[in-house]
Design a protein around this motif. Structure first.
Motif, PDB file in Angstrom:
ATOM      1  N   ALA A 120       0.853  -1.185   0.000  1.00 30.08           N
ATOM      2  CA  ALA A 120       0.000   0.000   0.000  1.00 30.08           C
ATOM      3  C   ALA A 120       0.892   1.239   0.000  1.00 30.08           C
ATOM      4  O   ALA A 120       2.034   1.197   0.480  1.00 30.08           O
ATOM      5  CB  ALA A 120      -0.900   0.004   1.236  1.00 30.08           C
ATOM      6  N   HIS A 121       0.389   2.344  -0.526  1.00 31.12           N
ATOM      7  CA  HIS A 121       1.157   3.580  -0.599  1.00 31.12           C
ATOM      8  C   HIS A 121       0.364   4.741  -0.012  1.00 31.12           C
ATOM      9  O   HIS A 121      -0.865   4.721   0.028  1.00 31.12           O
ATOM     10  CB  HIS A 121       1.528   3.905  -2.052  1.00 31.12           C
ATOM     11  N   ARG A 122       1.102   5.741   0.413  1.00 31.19           N
ATOM     12  CA  ARG A 122       0.492   6.985   0.871  1.00 31.19           C
ATOM     13  C   ARG A 122       0.283   7.922  -0.312  1.00 31.19           C
ATOM     14  O   ARG A 122       0.929   7.782  -1.356  1.00 31.19           O
ATOM     15  CB  ARG A 122       1.378   7.658   1.915  1.00 31.19           C
ATOM     16  N   ALA A 123      -0.566   8.912  -0.124  1.00 32.18           N
ATOM     17  CA  ALA A 123      -0.804   9.876  -1.200  1.00 32.18           C
ATOM     18  C   ALA A 123       0.472  10.612  -1.578  1.00 32.18           C
ATOM     19  O   ALA A 123       0.721  10.901  -2.753  1.00 32.18           O
ATOM     20  CB  ALA A 123      -1.890  10.859  -0.777  1.00 32.18           C
ATOM     21  N   THR A 124       1.321  10.903  -0.609  1.00 35.25           N
ATOM     22  CA  THR A 124       2.540  11.665  -0.886  1.00 35.25           C
ATOM     23  C   THR A 124       3.581  10.866  -1.658  1.00 35.25           C
ATOM     24  O   THR A 124       4.430  11.440  -2.337  1.00 35.25           O
ATOM     25  CB  THR A 124       3.158  12.194   0.439  1.00 35.25           C
ATOM     26  N   ASP A 125       3.525   9.529  -1.587  1.00 39.55           N
ATOM     27  CA  ASP A 125       4.551   8.706  -2.223  1.00 39.55           C
ATOM     28  C   ASP A 125       4.571   8.883  -3.737  1.00 39.55           C
ATOM     29  O   ASP A 125       5.640   8.905  -4.353  1.00 39.55           O
ATOM     30  CB  ASP A 125       4.341   7.226  -1.887  1.00 39.55           C
ATOM     31  N   GLY A 126       3.386   9.001  -4.331  1.00 40.75           N
ATOM     32  CA  GLY A 126       3.318   9.149  -5.775  1.00 40.75           C
ATOM     33  C   GLY A 126       3.966  10.435  -6.252  1.00 40.75           C
ATOM     34  O   GLY A 126       4.689  10.452  -7.257  1.00 40.75           O
ATOM     35  N   LEU A 127       3.730  11.529  -5.535  1.00 41.38           N
ATOM     36  CA  LEU A 127       4.304  12.821  -5.919  1.00 41.38           C
ATOM     37  C   LEU A 127       5.804  12.873  -5.661  1.00 41.38           C
ATOM     38  O   LEU A 127       6.558  13.456  -6.446  1.00 41.38           O
ATOM     39  CB  LEU A 127       3.604  13.948  -5.156  1.00 41.38           C
ATOM     40  N   SER A 174       8.648   8.214  -3.642  1.00 39.87           N
ATOM     41  CA  SER A 174       9.236   7.514  -2.497  1.00 39.87           C
ATOM     42  C   SER A 174       8.684   6.099  -2.370  1.00 39.87           C
ATOM     43  O   SER A 174       7.623   5.770  -2.890  1.00 39.87           O
ATOM     44  CB  SER A 174       8.960   8.292  -1.206  1.00 39.87           C
ATOM     45  N   SER A 175       9.425   5.259  -1.648  1.00 43.71           N
ATOM     46  CA  SER A 175       8.984   3.895  -1.372  1.00 43.71           C
ATOM     47  C   SER A 175       7.797   3.902  -0.416  1.00 43.71           C
ATOM     48  O   SER A 175       7.594   4.856   0.346  1.00 43.71           O
ATOM     49  CB  SER A 175      10.130   3.089  -0.746  1.00 43.71           C
ATOM     50  N   SER A 176       7.035   2.839  -0.431  1.00 53.15           N
ATOM     51  CA  SER A 176       5.972   2.684   0.549  1.00 53.15           C
ATOM     52  C   SER A 176       6.571   2.643   1.946  1.00 53.15           C
ATOM     53  O   SER A 176       7.590   1.995   2.186  1.00 53.15           O
ATOM     54  CB  SER A 176       5.195   1.394   0.300  1.00 53.15           C
ATOM     55  N   SER A 177       5.917   3.323   2.872  1.00 56.38           N
ATOM     56  CA  SER A 177       6.430   3.362   4.243  1.00 56.38           C
ATOM     57  C   SER A 177       6.254   2.035   4.970  1.00 56.38           C
ATOM     58  O   SER A 177       6.725   1.890   6.101  1.00 56.38           O
ATOM     59  CB  SER A 177       5.750   4.484   5.036  1.00 56.38           C
ATOM     60  N   MET A 178       5.614   1.058   4.340  1.00 56.81           N
ATOM     61  CA  MET A 178       5.480  -0.249   4.978  1.00 56.81           C
ATOM     62  C   MET A 178       6.569  -1.229   4.518  1.00 56.81           C
ATOM     63  O   MET A 178       6.583  -2.377   4.952  1.00 56.81           O
ATOM     64  CB  MET A 178       4.094  -0.840   4.706  1.00 56.81           C
TER      65      MET A 178
END
Length: 276
Positions: A112-119, A122-126
């Motif tokens: 899963a990814h955060r909204a900020t990761d796409g912009l 960055s890697s998924s924080s998990m």
């Protein structure tokens, strides 16, 4: 004048892979690098942060988990409570929970990814490997909370006017703005190539000239520039990139943005990478 910090973090620091902290100050649109320190333990790093009474820092570690993951696991859906829950888990428990989540999902969308990761790119924080950012958050966020830091948009800290402000930074985002996908660093000594050395020089030159959308110019001494170029791991340069992002956030705050340039629409569970 507030001290600015940029931090290249490690979840398991050692003499071989240290935490790097860049200190700086902002003078209008110029970011002066004051010094760089290295720490072989989390305790030494925390003590250095504790010794500074006022700072705004950009830290290269995630500050939040994807909402999709948190809701699927049934964890608390407010940021502080979620981080407290997360801190109580062991790394093995984290890996087990996250791997089970990934195993139940189709190939190509395991994490899963955060909204900020796409912009930010960055890697998924998990992720618990390559890079182990989930463990970095597990080590770093509780330590920053213990210092009474404020996390803009997430947690107000222990005072009404926080003395220590922690922001999630990501050096790769700023580096790619200059270099594209060209690599400038490696922990593998066999990959300490001339091409990567030239890329570090190009990146530092762009920062000094202010050739990024942050419109800030980095000020270095000749010795500091040489040291950044010579560090083939890129750890010191990454700390400086985080410092520049923290400086941008400070300019936003000085111009009346209470959340240091973070968007008002950010998910207050997931967090946001500063300047993304």
């Amino acid at each position: 004048m507030v001290t600015l910090l940029g931090c290249d973090f490690s979840s398991s620091p050692s003499a071989r892979k240290q935490i790097v902290l860049a200190y700086g100050q902002l003078d209008k649109s110029r970011v002066q690098l004051l010094k760089i320190e290295r720490f072989s333990s989390l305790a030494a790093w925390s003590a250095a942060l504790q010794a500074q009474t006022h700072w705004v820092g950009g830290f290269d570690l995630p500050f939040g988990l994807p909402r999709e993951l948190v809701e699927a696991l049934g964890w608390p859906r407010t940021w502080r409570e979620c981080m407290q829950w997360y801190a109580r888990l062991s790394r093995e428990q984290i890996r087990t929970e996250f791997k089970a989540f990934c195993d139940a999902r189709p190939a190509g969308s395991k994490f899963a990814h955060r909204a900020t990761d796409g912009l930010a790119g960055s890697s998924s924080s998990m992720k618990w490997v390559n890079p182990p950012v989930a463990y970095m958050m597990h080590a770093g966020v509780p330590a920053l909370l213990a210092l009474g830091a404020s996390f803009p948009g997430l947690h107000s800290g222990t005072t009404l006017k926080p003395a220590r402000v922690a922001l999630e930074a990501y050096p790769g985002m700023l580096a790619r703005e200059v270099l594209g996908r060209t690599s400038y660093k490696s922990d593998d000594k066999s990959k300490h190539t001339t091409e990567r050395l030239i890329a570090r020089k190009d990146l530092i030159n762009a920062l000094e000239l202010g050739l990024t959308r942050l419109n800030l110019r980095l000020r270095l001494s000749h010795a500091q520039r040489d040291a950044l170029v010579a560090d083939a791991s890129g750890d010191a340069l990454d700390a400086v990139l985080c410092l520049v992002q923290a400086a941008w956030a400070q300019t936003q705050y000085a111009n009346g943005h209470p959340n240091y340039g973070l968007p008002s629409t950010m998910d207050t569970l997931e967090g946001w990478i500063v300047s993304a």
